[in-house]
Design a protein around this motif. Structure first.
Motif, PDB file in Angstrom:
ATOM      1  N   LEU A  18       0.858  -1.175   0.000  1.00  0.00           N
ATOM      2  CA  LEU A  18       0.000   0.000   0.000  1.00  0.00           C
ATOM      3  C   LEU A  18       0.894   1.224   0.000  1.00  0.00           C
ATOM      4  CD1 LEU A  18      -2.489  -1.028   2.842  1.00  0.00           C
ATOM      5  CD2 LEU A  18      -2.854  -1.200   0.380  1.00  0.00           C
ATOM      6  N   HIS A  19       0.618   2.179  -0.879  1.00  0.00           N
ATOM      7  CA  HIS A  19       1.424   3.393  -0.952  1.00  0.00           C
ATOM      8  C   HIS A  19       0.517   4.584  -1.135  1.00  0.00           C
ATOM      9  CE1 HIS A  19       4.451   6.152  -2.982  1.00  0.00           C
ATOM     10  NE2 HIS A  19       4.865   5.996  -1.742  1.00  0.00           N
ATOM     11  N   ARG A  20       0.538   5.476  -0.167  1.00  0.00           N
ATOM     12  CA  ARG A  20      -0.302   6.669  -0.206  1.00  0.00           C
ATOM     13  C   ARG A  20       0.396   7.759  -1.022  1.00  0.00           C
ATOM     14  NH1 ARG A  20      -0.336   8.047   4.965  1.00  0.00           N
ATOM     15  NH2 ARG A  20       1.294   9.580   4.630  1.00  0.00           N
ATOM     16  N   LEU A  21      -0.356   8.402  -1.888  1.00  0.00           N
ATOM     17  CA  LEU A  21       0.146   9.513  -2.686  1.00  0.00           C
ATOM     18  C   LEU A  21      -0.474  10.807  -2.215  1.00  0.00           C
ATOM     19  CD1 LEU A  21       0.010   7.913  -6.224  1.00  0.00           C
ATOM     20  CD2 LEU A  21       2.008   8.204  -4.750  1.00  0.00           C
ATOM     21  N   PRO A  22       0.189  11.922  -2.315  1.00  0.00           N
ATOM     22  CA  PRO A  22       1.547  12.036  -2.826  1.00  0.00           C
ATOM     23  C   PRO A  22       2.547  11.497  -1.814  1.00  0.00           C
ATOM     24  CG  PRO A  22       0.807  14.177  -2.054  1.00  0.00           C
ATOM     25  CD  PRO A  22      -0.369  13.236  -1.917  1.00  0.00           C
ATOM     26  N   CYS A  23       3.620  10.940  -2.324  1.00  0.00           N
ATOM     27  CA  CYS A  23       4.663  10.390  -1.471  1.00  0.00           C
ATOM     28  C   CYS A  23       5.452  11.538  -0.863  1.00  0.00           C
ATOM     29  CB  CYS A  23       5.588   9.481  -2.283  1.00  0.00           C
ATOM     30  SG  CYS A  23       6.896   8.751  -1.289  1.00  0.00           S
ATOM     31  N   TRP A  24       5.502  11.591   0.446  1.00  0.00           N
ATOM     32  CA  TRP A  24       6.233  12.677   1.099  1.00  0.00           C
ATOM     33  C   TRP A  24       7.347  12.156   1.997  1.00  0.00           C
ATOM     34  CZ3 TRP A  24       5.947  12.606   6.392  1.00  0.00           C
ATOM     35  CH2 TRP A  24       4.926  11.845   6.952  1.00  0.00           C
ATOM     36  N   ASN A  25       7.566  10.870   2.005  1.00  0.00           N
ATOM     37  CA  ASN A  25       8.604  10.263   2.824  1.00  0.00           C
ATOM     38  C   ASN A  25       9.976  10.702   2.310  1.00  0.00           C
ATOM     39  OD1 ASN A  25      10.467   8.533   4.058  1.00  0.00           O
ATOM     40  ND2 ASN A  25       8.939   6.917   4.210  1.00  0.00           N
ATOM     41  N   LYS A  26      10.795  11.269   3.169  1.00  0.00           N
ATOM     42  CA  LYS A  26      12.107  11.780   2.761  1.00  0.00           C
ATOM     43  C   LYS A  26      12.989  10.689   2.178  1.00  0.00           C
ATOM     44  CE  LYS A  26      12.212  15.585   5.977  1.00  0.00           C
ATOM     45  NZ  LYS A  26      12.883  16.212   7.107  1.00  0.00           N
ATOM     46  N   LYS A  27      12.842   9.461   2.664  1.00  0.00           N
ATOM     47  CA  LYS A  27      13.657   8.368   2.151  1.00  0.00           C
ATOM     48  C   LYS A  27      13.287   8.027   0.718  1.00  0.00           C
ATOM     49  CE  LYS A  27      14.135   6.232   6.673  1.00  0.00           C
ATOM     50  NZ  LYS A  27      13.751   5.100   7.489  1.00  0.00           N
ATOM     51  N   VAL A  28      12.021   8.223   0.380  1.00  0.00           N
ATOM     52  CA  VAL A  28      11.549   7.869  -0.946  1.00  0.00           C
ATOM     53  C   VAL A  28      11.740   9.022  -1.919  1.00  0.00           C
ATOM     54  CG1 VAL A  28       9.545   7.139  -2.293  1.00  0.00           C
ATOM     55  CG2 VAL A  28       9.898   6.240   0.000  1.00  0.00           C
ATOM     56  N   LYS A  29      11.299  10.201  -1.533  1.00  0.00           N
ATOM     57  CA  LYS A  29      11.351  11.341  -2.442  1.00  0.00           C
ATOM     58  C   LYS A  29      11.570  12.614  -1.639  1.00  0.00           C
ATOM     59  CE  LYS A  29       8.999  12.819  -6.581  1.00  0.00           C
ATOM     60  NZ  LYS A  29       7.826  12.670  -7.408  1.00  0.00           N
ATOM     61  N   GLU A  30      12.770  13.104  -1.618  1.00  0.00           N
ATOM     62  CA  GLU A  30      13.181  14.231  -0.787  1.00  0.00           C
ATOM     63  C   GLU A  30      12.321  15.474  -1.010  1.00  0.00           C
ATOM     64  OE1 GLU A  30      15.650  13.982   1.499  1.00  0.00           O
ATOM     65  OE2 GLU A  30      15.205  16.007   2.176  1.00  0.00           O
ATOM     66  N   ASN A  31      11.981  15.804  -2.248  1.00  0.00           N
ATOM     67  CA  ASN A  31      11.282  17.051  -2.547  1.00  0.00           C
ATOM     68  C   ASN A  31       9.832  17.072  -2.108  1.00  0.00           C
ATOM     69  OD1 ASN A  31      13.615  18.007  -3.707  1.00  0.00           O
ATOM     70  ND2 ASN A  31      13.053  17.339  -5.759  1.00  0.00           N
ATOM     71  N   ASP A  32       9.197  15.931  -1.934  1.00  0.00           N
ATOM     72  CA  ASP A  32       7.789  15.894  -1.566  1.00  0.00           C
ATOM     73  C   ASP A  32       7.565  15.930  -0.061  1.00  0.00           C
ATOM     74  OD1 ASP A  32       6.628  13.715  -4.231  1.00  0.00           O
ATOM     75  OD2 ASP A  32       7.071  15.838  -4.192  1.00  0.00           O
ATOM     76  N   ALA A  33       8.615  15.833   0.737  1.00  0.00           N
ATOM     77  CA  ALA A  33       8.460  15.794   2.181  1.00  0.00           C
ATOM     78  C   ALA A  33       8.089  17.179   2.715  1.00  0.00           C
ATOM     79  CB  ALA A  33       9.750  15.316   2.836  1.00  0.00           C
ATOM     80  N   ALA A  34       7.226  17.185   3.705  1.00  0.00           N
ATOM     81  CA  ALA A  34       6.908  18.446   4.369  1.00  0.00           C
ATOM     82  C   ALA A  34       8.127  18.884   5.169  1.00  0.00           C
ATOM     83  CB  ALA A  34       5.705  18.245   5.291  1.00  0.00           C
ATOM     84  N   PRO A  35       8.412  20.193   5.250  1.00  0.00           N
ATOM     85  CA  PRO A  35       9.626  20.673   5.912  1.00  0.00           C
ATOM     86  C   PRO A  35       9.710  20.288   7.381  1.00  0.00           C
ATOM     87  CG  PRO A  35       8.297  22.510   5.076  1.00  0.00           C
ATOM     88  CD  PRO A  35       7.616  21.249   4.684  1.00  0.00           C
ATOM     89  N   ASN A  36       8.592  20.200   8.083  1.00  0.00           N
ATOM     90  CA  ASN A  36       8.629  19.886   9.502  1.00  0.00           C
ATOM     91  C   ASN A  36       8.393  18.398   9.778  1.00  0.00           C
ATOM     92  OD1 ASN A  36       5.955  19.645   8.923  1.00  0.00           O
ATOM     93  ND2 ASN A  36       5.245  21.129  10.418  1.00  0.00           N
TER      94      ASN A  36
END
Length: 117
Positions: free
Chosen positions: A91-109
């Motif tokens: 199961l993978h929730r989009l948008p992907c925000w996990n820093k390990k998976v995709k650095e740019n989609d992660a929330a800053p905090n």
């Protein structure tokens, strides 16, 4: 002193109670001519199993720590699968925000991205 039971971070409320009642069977069915031979994912289980799966999906959607979970019939999470299972579940929730998976989609905090709160 009592030891705490180890549980996965996703589904922590659902998984320990369901452990013995759940027998998830996931297989690929070949498509027939009326469906243009597109294969289907067959997910089978009794009421307790399908409720477990629904709660697992909801827990994953609400998890602020991660955007996905995976289980395998012959690997991690195998306790939840029946013997007929041929494939695992990812199961993978989009948008992907996990820093390990995709650095740019992660929330800053490290919190959920905007619009997901």
């Amino acid at each position: 002193m009592r030891r705490k039971a180890r549980v996965n971070k996703v589904g922590a409320d659902t998984m320990p109670r369901a452990r013995r009642a759940v027998r998830l069977n996931i297989r690929i069915l070949p498509g027939d001519a009326s469906e243009n031979k597109v294969p289907l994912a067959l997910i089978e289980g009794d009421k307790a199993t399908l409720v477990f799966l629904g709660n697992l999906i909801l827990d994953d959607a609400r998890n602020p720590q991660d955007c996905g979970i995976q289980m395998f019939p012959r690997g991690p999470g195998n306790i939840y699968f029946g013997r007929k299972s041929e494939i695992g579940l990812y199961l993978h929730r989009l948008p992907c925000w996990n820093k390990k998976v995709k650095e740019n989609d992660a929330a800053p905090n490290g919190d959920l991205p905007p619009g997901e709160r």
